[in-house]
Design a protein around this motif. Structure first.
Motif, PDB file in Angstrom:
ATOM      1  N   ASP A 159       0.823  -1.213   0.000  1.00  0.00           N
ATOM      2  CA  ASP A 159       0.000   0.000   0.000  1.00  0.00           C
ATOM      3  C   ASP A 159       0.858   1.265   0.000  1.00  0.00           C
ATOM      4  N   VAL A 160       1.799   1.315  -0.947  1.00  0.00           N
ATOM      5  CA  VAL A 160       2.695   2.471  -1.075  1.00  0.00           C
ATOM      6  C   VAL A 160       2.619   3.010  -2.496  1.00  0.00           C
ATOM      7  N   LEU A 161       2.442   4.320  -2.598  1.00  0.00           N
ATOM      8  CA  LEU A 161       2.497   5.012  -3.882  1.00  0.00           C
ATOM      9  C   LEU A 161       3.845   5.701  -3.975  1.00  0.00           C
ATOM     10  N   ARG A 162       4.583   5.437  -5.034  1.00  0.00           N
ATOM     11  CA  ARG A 162       5.920   6.021  -5.212  1.00  0.00           C
ATOM     12  C   ARG A 162       5.919   6.878  -6.459  1.00  0.00           C
ATOM     13  N   ILE A 163       6.332   8.122  -6.297  1.00  0.00           N
ATOM     14  CA  ILE A 163       6.477   9.055  -7.414  1.00  0.00           C
ATOM     15  C   ILE A 163       7.963   9.350  -7.556  1.00  0.00           C
ATOM     16  N   THR A 164       8.529   8.964  -8.684  1.00  0.00           N
ATOM     17  CA  THR A 164       9.937   9.229  -8.960  1.00  0.00           C
ATOM     18  C   THR A 164      10.007  10.432  -9.887  1.00  0.00           C
ATOM     19  N   LEU A 165      10.581  11.514  -9.401  1.00  0.00           N
ATOM     20  CA  LEU A 165      10.685  12.735 -10.187  1.00  0.00           C
ATOM     21  C   LEU A 165      11.939  12.747 -11.059  1.00  0.00           C
ATOM     22  N   LYS A 166      12.998  12.164 -10.539  1.00  0.00           N
ATOM     23  CA  LYS A 166      14.273  12.141 -11.248  1.00  0.00           C
ATOM     24  C   LYS A 166      14.988  10.847 -10.890  1.00  0.00           C
ATOM     25  N   ASP A 167      15.498  10.148 -11.884  1.00  0.00           N
ATOM     26  CA  ASP A 167      16.138   8.857 -11.669  1.00  0.00           C
ATOM     27  C   ASP A 167      17.616   9.051 -11.337  1.00  0.00           C
ATOM     28  N   VAL A 168      17.870   9.361 -10.070  1.00  0.00           N
ATOM     29  CA  VAL A 168      19.238   9.556  -9.578  1.00  0.00           C
ATOM     30  C   VAL A 168      19.374   8.820  -8.251  1.00  0.00           C
ATOM     31  N   ASP A 169      20.599   8.726  -7.762  1.00  0.00           N
ATOM     32  CA  ASP A 169      20.823   8.097  -6.465  1.00  0.00           C
ATOM     33  C   ASP A 169      20.180   8.929  -5.353  1.00  0.00           C
ATOM     34  N   ILE A 170      19.547   8.240  -4.415  1.00  0.00           N
ATOM     35  CA  ILE A 170      18.937   8.901  -3.263  1.00  0.00           C
ATOM     36  C   ILE A 170      19.989   8.979  -2.170  1.00  0.00           C
ATOM     37  N   GLU A 171      20.261  10.199  -1.750  1.00  0.00           N
ATOM     38  CA  GLU A 171      21.264  10.434  -0.706  1.00  0.00           C
ATOM     39  C   GLU A 171      20.663  10.315   0.690  1.00  0.00           C
ATOM     40  N   GLU A 172      19.395  10.743   0.816  1.00  0.00           N
ATOM     41  CA  GLU A 172      18.761  10.805   2.125  1.00  0.00           C
ATOM     42  C   GLU A 172      17.245  10.815   1.943  1.00  0.00           C
TER      43      GLU A 172
END
Length: 68
Positions: A10-23
């Motif tokens: 039950d999680v909606l994920r919106i990816t705005l930019k395909d880059v590494d997540i730092e935090e």
């Protein structure tokens, strides 16, 4: 931009930019902002999406026309 709903968790994920997540930051309970190394928001996760969104499996979006 990518929008994905995972009904099993039950999680909606919106990816705005395909880059590494730092935090990741959860200032508002259940809303997680993913940040890149420059502290720009590159993703948003909405936990318990079915309780927060009318129908998370049928997301609509609109692209506003450019104004000159």
């Amino acid at each position: 931009m990518k929008i994905k709903y995972d009904s099993e968790v039950d999680v909606l994920r919106i990816t705005l930019k395909d880059v590494d997540i730092e935090e990741s930051d959860e200032e508002t309970p259940g809303i997680i902002l993913d940040l890149d190394s420059s502290q720009n928001v590159v993703g948003i996760e909405i936990l318990q999406a079915s309780k927060r969104i009318d129908n998370p499996q049928a997301i609509e979006y609109m692209i506003a026309p450019k104004t000159i």
